[in-house]
Design a protein around this motif. Structure first.
Motif, PDB file in Angstrom:
ATOM      1  N   LYS A 169       0.932  -1.138   0.098  1.00 19.46           N
ATOM      2  CA  LYS A 169       0.126  -0.064  -0.027  1.00 19.46           C
ATOM      3  C   LYS A 169       0.838   1.370  -0.234  1.00 19.46           C
ATOM      4  O   LYS A 169       0.463   2.217  -0.549  1.00 19.46           O
ATOM      5  N   LEU A 170       1.952   1.029   0.656  1.00 16.26           N
ATOM      6  CA  LEU A 170       3.078   2.334   0.787  1.00 16.26           C
ATOM      7  C   LEU A 170       3.763   2.417  -0.641  1.00 16.26           C
ATOM      8  O   LEU A 170       4.382   3.388  -0.721  1.00 16.26           O
ATOM      9  N   HIS A 238       8.015   7.533   4.362  1.00 14.25           N
ATOM     10  CA  HIS A 238       6.507   6.936   4.581  1.00 14.25           C
ATOM     11  C   HIS A 238       6.670   6.966   6.109  1.00 14.25           C
ATOM     12  O   HIS A 238       7.668   6.947   6.769  1.00 14.25           O
ATOM     13  N   LEU A 269       3.494   8.645   2.003  1.00 15.11           N
ATOM     14  CA  LEU A 269       2.379   8.320   2.267  1.00 15.11           C
ATOM     15  C   LEU A 269       2.369   7.796   3.819  1.00 15.11           C
ATOM     16  O   LEU A 269       3.452   7.506   4.143  1.00 15.11           O
ATOM     17  N   LEU A 271       0.189   5.533   6.515  1.00 17.84           N
ATOM     18  CA  LEU A 271      -0.703   4.315   6.769  1.00 17.84           C
ATOM     19  C   LEU A 271      -1.111   4.311   7.995  1.00 17.84           C
ATOM     20  O   LEU A 271      -0.085   3.809   8.852  1.00 17.84           O
ATOM     21  N   VAL A 376      -4.960   5.168   4.250  1.00 18.14           N
ATOM     22  CA  VAL A 376      -3.857   5.639   3.503  1.00 18.14           C
ATOM     23  C   VAL A 376      -4.069   7.318   3.508  1.00 18.14           C
ATOM     24  O   VAL A 376      -5.028   7.399   2.976  1.00 18.14           O
TER      25      VAL A 376
END
Length: 390
Positions: A169-170, A238, A269, A271, A376
């Motif tokens: 997802k990152l 991140h 990003l 999360l 996210v």
């Protein structure tokens, strides 16, 4: 540290007062709404050993119910099923708010229970109980957050799939620097560094977690710090936070998001992996607050939304709360399987307390009263749009 040695209280003769009978009748009528019986034959029925239970539950609510279980006043063959049925039927709301819960609500409004000065309380109370307890209960990498069971058949793979999902997802790339807020025993830091070639800084408020995580990641580009999130002021590609936001507290959500923002690069990003509540509140469950997670507080969608507005773009919101039911049941099975080994350091009352914690939480997730969200966020919005992964 091991809890003090306490014996279960023995059953006493039932009280014969009218108040006792009225309390029993009320509890029985409430339980019938959920298909639960007193001293019945179904695995979710309550087996009552002490008749004082009824008045205790009516006066003290969930705190009295949990403490009575710890004291041996009642049992249930399938405690998770009992809690699931009771919550689905709305029995907690029908019992009403106890004086203790009203005090918790007032305290939650007046005080900042998760201030920097109080941040270490939950670490000392819960996460420093002893690493052996968590080694016996968790997967081999000691991942103390919800597993991802979309294709997994066991806890080990569910946790590995969850960590991999976070990295994907990152869009995590080799050499990128990642901040892990609430790193636990270092499972994500180790995974991201070993599998994806990332450089990771993990922070925790637990001495036991920090020491073990440092040993596990000694040969990797990982730095583990014993620190509060509010002290951070450096740049990362991140940021992740897996199962820590539940300890931040509603008064600090905005501060937390501001800290993450100042530490995240413009194109990075964030999360956030957190348990969530269906409604906004200012305190946790009374029994859970007293015995398991002091000062814990589950965020709602509205509270998170207010905290990120207007500084963040919400790229993705993924709910797989039902997976926490299966995760907790796996943890419970491991705990009971290793109890003989753990009994050297923990007494019978602790066993009942921990069993109640794991199984009541499983029932709450099964009833969909609690959720598990992976959110996210980006600072300016991903150019061209973010591609959601499942």
């Amino acid at each position: 540290m091991a809890p003090s040695k306490l014996r279960l209280r023995q059953s006493e003769h039932p009280a014969s007062s009218d108040a006792h009978h009225l309390a029993r009748d009320k509890i029985q009528s409430l339980l019938q709404l959920a298909g639960i019986s007193l001293d019945g034959q179904q695995p979710w029925d309550l087996q009552v050993h002490d008749a004082r239970l009824y008045e205790r539950v009516l006066s003290q609510g969930t705190l009295g119910l949990g403490e009575a279980y710890m004291d041996g006043w009642w049992d249930c063959q399938c405690l998770d099923q009992f809690v699931f049925r009771a919550l689905r039927a709305g029995l907690r709301e029908r019992v009403g708010v106890s004086a203790y819960e009203a005090w918790l609500a007032l305290r939650g409004v007046v005080a900042n229970l998760q201030s920097k000065a109080r941040a270490s309380i939950v670490g000392e109370h819960h996460y420093d109980l002893g690493n052996q307890l968590y080694r016996c209960m968790l997967d081999s990498h000691m991942t103390y957050t919800c597993g991802y069971w979309r294709t997994a058949e066991d806890l080990e793979h569910a946790q590995q799939d969850k960590l991999d999902l976070v990295c994907r997802k990152l869009d995590l790339q080799a050499g990128q620097r990642v901040l892990d807020i609430g790193c636990g025993w270092g499972s994500f830091a180790e995974f991201a560094a070993r599998r994806y070639g990332a450089e990771v800084v993990g922070i925790t408020i637990s001495q036991e977690q920090a020491e073990l995580a440092q040993r596990r990641c000694a040969d990797l580009p990982v730095e583990i710090r014993l620190a509060d999130y509010r002290t951070l002021d450096e740049s990362f590609d991140h940021v992740v936070s897996l199962g820590m936001f539940e300890h931040v507290g509603w008064k600090n959500y905005r501060t937390y998001m501001q800290v993450v923002r100042r530490c995240l690069s413009d194109h990075g990003l964030f999360l956030l992996h957190t348990i969530g509540s269906n409604q906004s509140g200012v305190h946790g469950d009374p029994w859970m607050d007293k015995y398991i997670f002091p000062n814990g507080d589950l965020p709602s969608i509205a509270q998170i939304g207010k905290a990120i507005e207007p500084d963040w773009v919400m790229e993705d919101w993924h709910n797989f709360g039902a997976d926490y039911d299966r995760t907790l049941m796996a943890w419970h099975a491991n705990f009971e399987q290793h109890w003989e080994q753990l009994a050297v350091d923990y007494d019978l009352r602790f066993q009942r307390m921990w069993r109640y914690y794991l199984l009541s939480c499983a029932g709450a997730f099964r009833a969909r009263k609690n959720q598990l969200w992976q959110i996210v966020l980006s600072k300016h919005g991903v150019h061209g749009g973010y591609r959601s992964l499942r």
